[in-house]
Design a protein around this motif. Structure first.
Motif, mmCIF file in Angstrom:
data_model
loop_
_atom_site.group_PDB
_atom_site.id
_atom_site.type_symbol
_atom_site.label_atom_id
_atom_site.label_comp_id
_atom_site.label_asym_id
_atom_site.label_seq_id
_atom_site.Cartn_x
_atom_site.Cartn_y
_atom_site.Cartn_z
ATOM 1 N N HIS A 1 0.859 5.715 0.272
ATOM 2 C CA HIS A 1 0.134 6.853 0.839
ATOM 3 C C HIS A 1 -0.500 7.693 -0.283
ATOM 4 O O HIS A 1 -0.088 8.805 -0.562
ATOM 5 C CB HIS A 1 1.063 7.704 1.712
ATOM 6 N N ILE B 1 -0.061 2.323 7.398
ATOM 7 C CA ILE B 1 -1.348 2.477 6.710
ATOM 8 C C ILE B 1 -2.297 1.422 7.260
ATOM 9 O O ILE B 1 -1.970 0.238 7.283
ATOM 10 C CB ILE B 1 -1.178 2.291 5.192
ATOM 11 N N SER C 1 -3.583 6.614 7.902
ATOM 12 C CA SER C 1 -2.337 6.125 8.464
ATOM 13 C C SER C 1 -2.251 6.526 9.931
ATOM 14 O O SER C 1 -2.901 7.487 10.359
ATOM 15 C CB SER C 1 -1.177 6.728 7.654
ATOM 16 N N ILE D 1 -5.860 7.647 1.881
ATOM 17 C CA ILE D 1 -5.296 6.643 2.788
ATOM 18 C C ILE D 1 -5.353 7.153 4.226
ATOM 19 O O ILE D 1 -5.180 8.338 4.486
ATOM 20 C CB ILE D 1 -3.836 6.307 2.384
ATOM 21 N N GLU E 1 -8.647 3.328 4.605
ATOM 22 C CA GLU E 1 -8.848 4.243 3.490
ATOM 23 C C GLU E 1 -10.252 4.831 3.541
ATOM 24 O O GLU E 1 -11.194 4.177 3.995
ATOM 25 C CB GLU E 1 -8.657 3.478 2.176
ATOM 26 N N LEU F 1 0.830 -1.200 0.000
ATOM 27 C CA LEU F 1 0.000 0.000 0.000
ATOM 28 C C LEU F 1 0.866 1.251 0.000
ATOM 29 O O LEU F 1 1.933 1.279 0.615
ATOM 30 C CB LEU F 1 -0.920 0.019 1.222
#
Length: 146
Positions: A96, A132, A102, A100, A135, A94
């Protein structure tokens, strides 16, 4: 096949005015410890009433600090030192990308707790440095308003 990842809604208000909802999906398969921490915090209501206390246009919005509920504004972003710390889970797949979610942390990669950030633009320079764990799947227009 039904999606098995947890999904949550963030109801966003500003000065008592409804700005809309941000729907997020948590990636338990990519960051199981961060996902479990997020699920536990949601279940106990830890995010209720928290603010997006750090906003950097064209980069990200950060929230989830319990100090932003009742604490002095000068303490926002410092978090509660008694909160459980979650070790880093850096994704190899994955990136950024815009949308996203995180884990926010201090200089220590293993210091994430309740705080998170949503990328409002691609931020690939964070890859391999921040965990992450989800989303935005709906409501990026609301994140952009923040």
């Amino acid at each position: 096949m039904a999606n098995e990842n947890p999904r949550y809604e963030i109801n966003v208000t500003q000065a008592g005015n409804d700005m809309g909802k941000i729907e997020i999906e948590i990636y338990a398969d990519h960051a199981p410890k961060h996902a479990a921490n997020c699920d536990a915090l949601v279940a106990e209501g830890a995010y209720n009433g928290t603010a997006f206390h750090r906003v950097i246009p064209g980069f990200m919005i950060q929230g989830g600090d319990p100090n932003s509920i009742k604490g002095d504004r000068s303490t926002w972003g410092y978090g509660n030192p008694n909160q459980k710390k979650v070790p880093a889970e850096f994704s190899r797949t994955l990136k950024h990308n815009r949308g996203i979610i995180s884990a926010a942390r201090s200089q220590d990669p293993n210091s994430a707790s309740s705080q998170f950030f949503i990328c409002v633009a691609d931020a690939f320079f964070l890859d391999g440095q921040y965990s992450i764990f989800g989303e935005v799947i709906k409501g990026m227009d609301v994140a952009d308003k923040i």
